[in-house]
Design a protein around this motif. Sequence first.
Motif, mmCIF file in Angstrom:
data_model
loop_
_atom_site.group_PDB
_atom_site.id
_atom_site.type_symbol
_atom_site.label_atom_id
_atom_site.label_comp_id
_atom_site.label_asym_id
_atom_site.label_seq_id
_atom_site.Cartn_x
_atom_site.Cartn_y
_atom_site.Cartn_z
ATOM 1 N N THR A 159 5.350 51.653 39.652
ATOM 2 C CA THR A 159 5.878 52.302 38.445
ATOM 3 C C THR A 159 7.341 52.676 38.682
ATOM 4 O OG1 THR A 159 5.179 54.469 39.221
ATOM 5 C CG2 THR A 159 3.679 53.323 37.722
ATOM 6 N N ALA A 160 7.987 53.099 37.623
ATOM 7 C CA ALA A 160 9.317 53.711 37.672
ATOM 8 C C ALA A 160 9.475 54.380 36.313
ATOM 9 C CB ALA A 160 10.408 52.667 37.897
ATOM 10 N N SER A 161 10.344 55.339 36.210
ATOM 11 C CA SER A 161 10.514 56.002 34.915
ATOM 12 C C SER A 161 10.964 54.961 33.880
ATOM 13 C CB SER A 161 11.564 57.112 35.017
ATOM 14 O OG SER A 161 12.841 56.528 35.181
ATOM 15 N N ALA A 162 10.610 55.205 32.609
ATOM 16 C CA ALA A 162 10.985 54.252 31.552
ATOM 17 C C ALA A 162 12.506 54.124 31.475
ATOM 18 C CB ALA A 162 10.408 54.720 30.218
ATOM 19 N N GLU A 163 13.211 55.231 31.700
ATOM 20 C CA GLU A 163 14.681 55.193 31.625
ATOM 21 C C GLU A 163 15.247 54.284 32.715
ATOM 22 O OE1 GLU A 163 12.819 57.907 31.467
ATOM 23 O OE2 GLU A 163 13.169 58.386 29.353
ATOM 24 N N GLU A 164 14.682 54.407 33.931
ATOM 25 C CA GLU A 164 15.199 53.555 35.016
ATOM 26 C C GLU A 164 14.846 52.080 34.763
ATOM 27 O OE1 GLU A 164 15.535 54.974 38.878
ATOM 28 O OE2 GLU A 164 15.407 53.008 39.827
ATOM 29 N N ARG A 165 13.655 51.838 34.218
ATOM 30 C CA ARG A 165 13.269 50.448 33.942
ATOM 31 C C ARG A 165 14.197 49.838 32.884
ATOM 32 N NH1 ARG A 165 8.043 50.329 31.871
ATOM 33 N NH2 ARG A 165 7.703 52.570 31.830
ATOM 34 N N ALA A 166 14.559 50.661 31.890
ATOM 35 C CA ALA A 166 15.479 50.161 30.856
ATOM 36 C C ALA A 166 16.858 49.872 31.461
ATOM 37 C CB ALA A 166 15.584 51.175 29.720
ATOM 38 N N GLN A 167 17.304 50.749 32.358
ATOM 39 C CA GLN A 167 18.599 50.538 33.040
ATOM 40 C C GLN A 167 18.592 49.245 33.829
ATOM 41 O OE1 GLN A 167 21.494 51.900 33.254
ATOM 42 N NE2 GLN A 167 21.337 53.974 32.446
ATOM 43 N N ARG A 168 17.486 49.013 34.559
ATOM 44 C CA ARG A 168 17.385 47.797 35.372
ATOM 45 C C ARG A 168 17.453 46.562 34.474
ATOM 46 N NH1 ARG A 168 12.162 49.347 39.127
ATOM 47 N NH2 ARG A 168 13.164 50.989 40.348
ATOM 48 N N ARG A 169 16.719 46.598 33.368
ATOM 49 C CA ARG A 169 16.687 45.442 32.454
ATOM 50 C C ARG A 169 18.064 45.243 31.825
ATOM 51 N NH1 ARG A 169 13.024 42.343 33.241
ATOM 52 N NH2 ARG A 169 11.227 43.405 32.396
ATOM 53 N N TYR A 170 18.721 46.365 31.497
ATOM 54 C CA TYR A 170 20.058 46.312 30.888
ATOM 55 C C TYR A 170 21.012 45.591 31.827
ATOM 56 C CZ TYR A 170 24.318 48.032 28.655
ATOM 57 O OH TYR A 170 25.539 48.118 28.026
ATOM 58 N N LYS A 171 20.966 45.977 33.107
ATOM 59 C CA LYS A 171 21.857 45.347 34.092
ATOM 60 C C LYS A 171 21.500 43.866 34.249
ATOM 61 C CE LYS A 171 23.508 45.682 38.853
ATOM 62 N NZ LYS A 171 23.453 44.239 38.995
ATOM 63 N N GLN A 172 20.203 43.589 34.320
ATOM 64 C CA GLN A 172 19.744 42.206 34.509
ATOM 65 C C GLN A 172 20.237 41.314 33.363
ATOM 66 O OE1 GLN A 172 15.471 41.777 34.029
ATOM 67 N NE2 GLN A 172 15.360 40.218 35.641
ATOM 68 N N LEU A 173 20.106 41.809 32.118
ATOM 69 C CA LEU A 173 20.501 40.992 30.963
ATOM 70 C C LEU A 173 22.020 40.908 30.857
ATOM 71 C CD1 LEU A 173 17.777 42.185 28.429
ATOM 72 C CD2 LEU A 173 17.931 39.960 29.545
ATOM 73 N N ASN A 174 22.704 42.028 31.129
ATOM 74 C CA ASN A 174 24.177 42.012 31.114
ATOM 75 C C ASN A 174 24.717 41.000 32.104
ATOM 76 O OD1 ASN A 174 25.242 43.544 29.180
ATOM 77 N ND2 ASN A 174 25.659 45.340 30.436
ATOM 78 N N ASP A 175 24.110 40.976 33.305
ATOM 79 C CA ASP A 175 24.561 40.024 34.336
ATOM 80 C C ASP A 175 24.402 38.582 33.851
ATOM 81 O OD1 ASP A 175 25.145 42.123 35.960
ATOM 82 O OD2 ASP A 175 23.422 41.881 37.305
ATOM 83 N N LYS A 176 23.428 38.370 32.955
ATOM 84 C CA LYS A 176 23.211 37.018 32.424
ATOM 85 C C LYS A 176 24.051 36.761 31.175
ATOM 86 C CE LYS A 176 18.375 36.297 33.818
ATOM 87 N NZ LYS A 176 17.002 36.273 33.304
ATOM 88 N N GLY A 177 24.834 37.762 30.777
ATOM 89 C CA GLY A 177 25.688 37.611 29.604
ATOM 90 C C GLY A 177 24.952 37.835 28.287
ATOM 91 N N VAL A 178 23.758 38.460 28.362
ATOM 92 C CA VAL A 178 23.006 38.714 27.127
ATOM 93 C C VAL A 178 23.395 40.099 26.612
ATOM 94 C CG1 VAL A 178 20.697 38.918 26.090
ATOM 95 C CG2 VAL A 178 21.074 37.344 28.020
ATOM 96 N N SER A 179 23.749 40.171 25.323
ATOM 97 C CA SER A 179 24.209 41.438 24.769
ATOM 98 C C SER A 179 23.028 42.254 24.213
ATOM 99 C CB SER A 179 25.224 41.122 23.669
ATOM 100 O OG SER A 179 25.423 42.243 22.877
ATOM 101 N N VAL A 180 22.817 43.453 24.779
ATOM 102 C CA VAL A 180 21.713 44.325 24.350
ATOM 103 C C VAL A 180 22.187 45.770 24.417
ATOM 104 C CG1 VAL A 180 19.652 42.977 24.995
ATOM 105 C CG2 VAL A 180 20.908 44.208 26.754
ATOM 106 N N THR A 181 21.424 46.679 23.788
ATOM 107 C CA THR A 181 21.780 48.086 23.945
ATOM 108 C C THR A 181 20.701 48.768 24.785
ATOM 109 O OG1 THR A 181 20.551 48.853 22.018
ATOM 110 C CG2 THR A 181 22.819 48.106 21.630
ATOM 111 N N LEU A 182 21.125 49.790 25.523
ATOM 112 C CA LEU A 182 20.186 50.514 26.386
ATOM 113 C C LEU A 182 19.085 51.168 25.547
ATOM 114 C CD1 LEU A 182 19.711 51.201 29.336
ATOM 115 C CD2 LEU A 182 21.215 53.173 29.065
ATOM 116 N N ASP A 183 19.475 51.762 24.424
ATOM 117 C CA ASP A 183 18.499 52.418 23.538
ATOM 118 C C ASP A 183 17.460 51.438 23.032
ATOM 119 O OD1 ASP A 183 19.533 54.825 23.743
ATOM 120 O OD2 ASP A 183 20.309 54.988 21.683
ATOM 121 N N GLY A 184 17.951 50.249 22.627
ATOM 122 C CA GLY A 184 17.035 49.222 22.110
ATOM 123 C C GLY A 184 16.057 48.788 23.187
ATOM 124 N N LEU A 185 16.568 48.619 24.404
ATOM 125 C CA LEU A 185 15.691 48.184 25.498
ATOM 126 C C LEU A 185 14.648 49.249 25.810
ATOM 127 C CD1 LEU A 185 18.123 46.490 28.038
ATOM 128 C CD2 LEU A 185 16.289 45.407 26.742
#
Length: 233
Positions: A159-185
């Motif tokens: 597990t991990a907190s939902a906020e940290e999981r969203a941060q991880r996904r945000y970084k992962q998608l940003n690194d791939k050049g995918v545009s997303v918002t942290l709130d949306g994730l």
Amino acid sequence: MPAMHNEAQSPAATVPVLTIDGPSGSGKGTISRMVAARLGWRYLDSGALYRAVGVAAGWADLDLDDHGALVRCTFDTEVGFRDDGRGEPRVLVNGTDATDELRTETAGAAASAIAAIPEVRAALKDRQRRFRQPPGLVADGRDMGTVIFPDAPFKVFLTASAEERAQRRYKQLNDKGVSVTLDGLLREILARDARDAQRAVAPLRPADDAVHIDTTGMDIDAVVEQVLALVKP
Ligand SMILES: Nc1ncnc2c1ncn2[C@@H]1O[C@H](COP(=O)(O)OP(=O)(O)OP(=O)(O)O)[C@@H](O)[C@H]1O
Ligand SMILES: Nc1ccn([C@H]2C[C@H](O)[C@@H](COP(=O)(O)O)O2)c(=O)n1
């Protein structure tokens, strides 16, 4: 005769399995791949099977409410994994490399919806169990320790907190050049958690004998070492 009792156990049941279940973004895939590589074991990304059915259903323009069509689609969808040794294995859906499409949040949400259909889960059961081959298997998903490999000798619930999981996904998608918002994730992660944990069949939950690891604030290598220590103390 005592030997007769042993014959009831299938050869596969003697192959060790490490199950790693947990919510979206907890790091199951990353940790499972690294641990499998260190152990020299096979790896099953069970989520990729549900995602592949979702993607194939999209290609066929199927309605996510048409359960009959989705069940047929599950039987008809061939999924192949190709490990080119450069990180994440490529996933072939009916022969087409669909890896990038599979990793989108849209595919994740479709997979989560389809995964709530009991007949879809039943259709994928044996396919998942066939991955249990020597010398061992690391299997990641939502019901690996509870339903697919309940006799696995090693079980982890990440597990991990939902906020940290969203941060991880945000970084992962940003690194791939995918545009997303942290709130949306964060909203998508919370919605997927709720659907996966609340469905009637094989809901996301820890097996009674799973070791819980909260990875909030832990780096990847530390988690890998903690998991490996369970298998090779
Ligand atoms: N302990 C960790 N610390 C920091 N980042 C991590 C950690 N574990 C995983 N990550 C990163 O978080 C992202 C999501 O990880 P991963 O895809 O493995 O999660 P998952 O649980 O398999 O998600 P999903 O169920 O949605 O497929 C990746 O970019 C990965 O590198
Ligand atoms: N064992 C599994 C694996 C996956 N699912 C469903 C639920 C998830 O939200 C979706 C995508 O999985 P992921 O790739 O994020 O691990 O598939 C499931 O029900 N059971």
